[in-house]
Design a protein around this motif. Structure first.
Motif, PDB file in Angstrom:
ATOM      1  N   UNK A  23       0.833  -1.203   0.000  1.00 20.65           N
ATOM      2  CA  UNK A  23       0.000   0.000   0.000  1.00 20.65           C
ATOM      3  C   UNK A  23       0.868   1.255   0.000  1.00 20.65           C
ATOM      4  N   UNK A  24       0.300   2.336  -0.473  1.00 21.86           N
ATOM      5  CA  UNK A  24       1.051   3.586  -0.597  1.00 21.86           C
ATOM      6  C   UNK A  24       0.935   4.395   0.706  1.00 21.86           C
ATOM      7  N   UNK A  25       2.071   4.788   1.230  1.00 13.77           N
ATOM      8  CA  UNK A  25       2.085   5.562   2.479  1.00 13.77           C
ATOM      9  C   UNK A  25       1.218   6.813   2.359  1.00 13.77           C
ATOM     10  N   UNK A  56      -2.492   6.231   2.327  1.00 15.68           N
ATOM     11  CA  UNK A  56      -2.965   5.904   3.684  1.00 15.68           C
ATOM     12  C   UNK A  56      -3.031   7.176   4.538  1.00 15.68           C
ATOM     13  N   UNK A  57      -2.025   8.034   4.383  1.00 11.85           N
ATOM     14  CA  UNK A  57      -1.999   9.275   5.154  1.00 11.85           C
ATOM     15  C   UNK A  57      -3.178  10.178   4.772  1.00 11.85           C
ATOM     16  N   UNK A  58      -3.517  10.175   3.493  1.00 13.99           N
ATOM     17  CA  UNK A  58      -4.654  10.987   3.048  1.00 13.99           C
ATOM     18  C   UNK A  58      -5.965  10.470   3.639  1.00 13.99           C
ATOM     19  N   UNK A  76       1.779   1.757  13.477  1.00  7.87           N
ATOM     20  CA  UNK A  76       3.083   1.107  13.305  1.00  7.87           C
ATOM     21  C   UNK A  76       3.337   0.782  11.833  1.00  7.87           C
ATOM     22  N   UNK A  77       2.282   0.416  11.111  1.00 12.87           N
ATOM     23  CA  UNK A  77       2.466   0.095   9.684  1.00 12.87           C
ATOM     24  C   UNK A  77       2.992   1.319   8.930  1.00 12.87           C
ATOM     25  N   UNK A  78       2.560   2.515   9.328  1.00 12.44           N
ATOM     26  CA  UNK A  78       3.054   3.736   8.670  1.00 12.44           C
ATOM     27  C   UNK A  78       4.539   3.933   8.950  1.00 12.44           C
ATOM     28  N   UNK A  79       4.928   3.701  10.195  1.00 10.93           N
ATOM     29  CA  UNK A  79       6.334   3.834  10.574  1.00 10.93           C
ATOM     30  C   UNK A  79       7.179   2.762   9.880  1.00 10.93           C
ATOM     31  N   UNK A  80       6.565   1.602   9.648  1.00  9.91           N
ATOM     32  CA  UNK A  80       7.296   0.488   9.048  1.00  9.91           C
ATOM     33  C   UNK A  80       7.658   0.773   7.591  1.00  9.91           C
ATOM     34  N   UNK A  81       6.775   1.420   6.850  1.00 12.21           N
ATOM     35  CA  UNK A  81       7.084   1.592   5.417  1.00 12.21           C
ATOM     36  C   UNK A  81       7.736   2.933   5.101  1.00 12.21           C
ATOM     37  N   UNK A  90       7.607   7.910   9.490  1.00 14.73           N
ATOM     38  CA  UNK A  90       6.185   7.872   9.125  1.00 14.73           C
ATOM     39  C   UNK A  90       5.272   8.214  10.289  1.00 14.73           C
ATOM     40  N   UNK A  91       5.702   7.817  11.484  1.00 19.82           N
ATOM     41  CA  UNK A  91       4.871   8.067  12.660  1.00 19.82           C
ATOM     42  C   UNK A  91       4.782   9.570  12.948  1.00 19.82           C
ATOM     43  N   UNK A  92       5.920  10.246  12.859  1.00 19.55           N
ATOM     44  CA  UNK A  92       5.923  11.692  13.127  1.00 19.55           C
ATOM     45  C   UNK A  92       5.123  12.424  12.043  1.00 19.55           C
ATOM     46  N   UNK A  93       5.299  11.993  10.800  1.00 18.78           N
ATOM     47  CA  UNK A  93       4.525  12.618   9.713  1.00 18.78           C
ATOM     48  C   UNK A  93       3.027  12.456   9.982  1.00 18.78           C
TER      49      UNK A  93
END
Ligand code: 5AD
Length: 328
Positions: free
Chosen positions: A228-230, A233-235, A253-258, A262-265
């Motif tokens: 999946x595209x980070x 997902x963020x949108x 955690x999945x956001x930070x993983x890819x 990612x977590x801070x963003x």
């Protein structure tokens, strides 16, 4: 927002910065600058289900399965409480070994501490959810994963979309704070269905929403599928914040993983919750729902200190409260 507006934003990447800024402002105005930390304990990786994307699916015979005893769970709870955590999240595969009475006993013990308790143990009967609630559980996480019924059925063999919805409704009826959410980037998932997911969160008046990109696991039928595209997902996460302004939204955690950072963003694009893994270190690699999960080697004390520093650097602080949904 209506479906068409959501679809337009999801399909247009020229206004992403505007979207993320707007979600950040809505977050700040509605839930403030405090971050709620939830201490996650993965107490069993045994699962009877066959979700196509998940490394813990029952047909995966390469996983070394484990289940923690009550004493082991309580020891992790104690460590988390000592570090100042105000919410404990107990997550597991769908493991029938923790039948209702056994689970209620664990819940009651945990509620002897001054903490909120979230469960994330899958689909249960109304009576079981009721027993957990009466034993003291405060919240329940059960992602719908996707509201596209056809896709849901492709992704979850032998499972029922209707039962998933029934579970969420029962949890609401019983007075839980209810968390749900979706995966972004499942094969055959459409932008329309992601818009429906957001509208669904609103319709059921979810208290918490977790959104993460799909990450292919090598021991699943989806191993050769694209990740999946980070940013998509963020949108979806940012739009969720704008449409449900006062809920709790984790930077997953999945956001930070890819994506490194990612977590801070995510925390700067609408999220206000972090769920650090406080499971016993030996168990963490075995709880592999997707590969290379962020944070699996982190010492829980050091992680919390480093996280606190990072949060301060972006103008945020760690809440000392239990972090129930604001304004409810
Ligand atoms: N990639 C990303 N997230 C996953 N989950 C399960 N498998 C994967 C995967 N391969 C998510 C599901 C579940 C949550 C606990 O983990 O959304 O609800």
């Amino acid at each position: 927002m209506n479906k068409q507006e959501i679809i337009e934003i999801l399909s247009d990447n020229t206004k992403n910065d505007w979207l993320f800024n707007k979600a950040d402002k809505v977050r700040r105005a509605n839930v403030g600058d405090e971050i709620h930390l939830r201490a996650l304990i993965e107490f069993s990786n045994i699962c009877k289900r066959q979700c196509q994307y998940c490394g813990l699916r029952s047909p995966n015979k390469e996983v070394e399965r484990y289940r923690l005893s009550k004493a082991e769970i309580l020891s992790s709870v104690q460590s988390a409480v000592n570090l100042g955590y105000k919410t404990i999240v107990l997550q597991s595969g769908e493991d029938d070994n923790y039948y209702s009475d056994k689970m209620c006993d664990i819940i009651k013990e945990i509620k002897n501490y001054d903490v909120a308790l979230t469960l994330s143990t899958g689909e249960k009967s109304f009576d079981e959810y009721k027993a957990y609630k009466e034993a003291g559980a405060d919240r329940f996480l059960l992602r719908i994963e996707t509201t596209d019924k056809k896709l849901y059925e492709q992704m979850h063999p032998h499972a029922s979309f209707e039962n998933r919805i029934r579970c969420l409704q029962d949890l609401k009826t019983l007075g839980y704070e209810v968390g749900t959410g979706c995966l972004v980037g499942l094969p055959n998932q459409t932008i329309e269905s992601l818009a429906d997911d957001i509208l669904f969160f609103k319709e059921i008046d979810a208290d918490m929403i977790g959104i993460g990109p799909f990450i292919p696991h090598p021991q699943t039928p989806l191993k050769d599928t694209a990740q999946g595209d980070f940013w998509l997902a963020l949108k979806v996460m940012a739009l969720t914040r704008i449409n449900l302004p006062n809920i709790n939204i984790p930077a997953t955690t999945a956001m930070e993983t890819i994506l490194p950072n990612g977590r801070i963003i995510a925390l700067q694009s609408g999220a206000n919750v972090v769920m650090p893994n406080v499971s016993i270190i030996d168990c963490r690699p075995k709880y592999e729902i997707y590969p290379n999960k962020a944070g699996i080697n982190d010492d829980i004390k050091l992680y919390r200190e480093q996280l606190e520093e990072k949060l301060h650097s972006i103008g945020r602080t760690i809440s000392k409260e239990k972090g129930f949904r604001k304004g409810k």
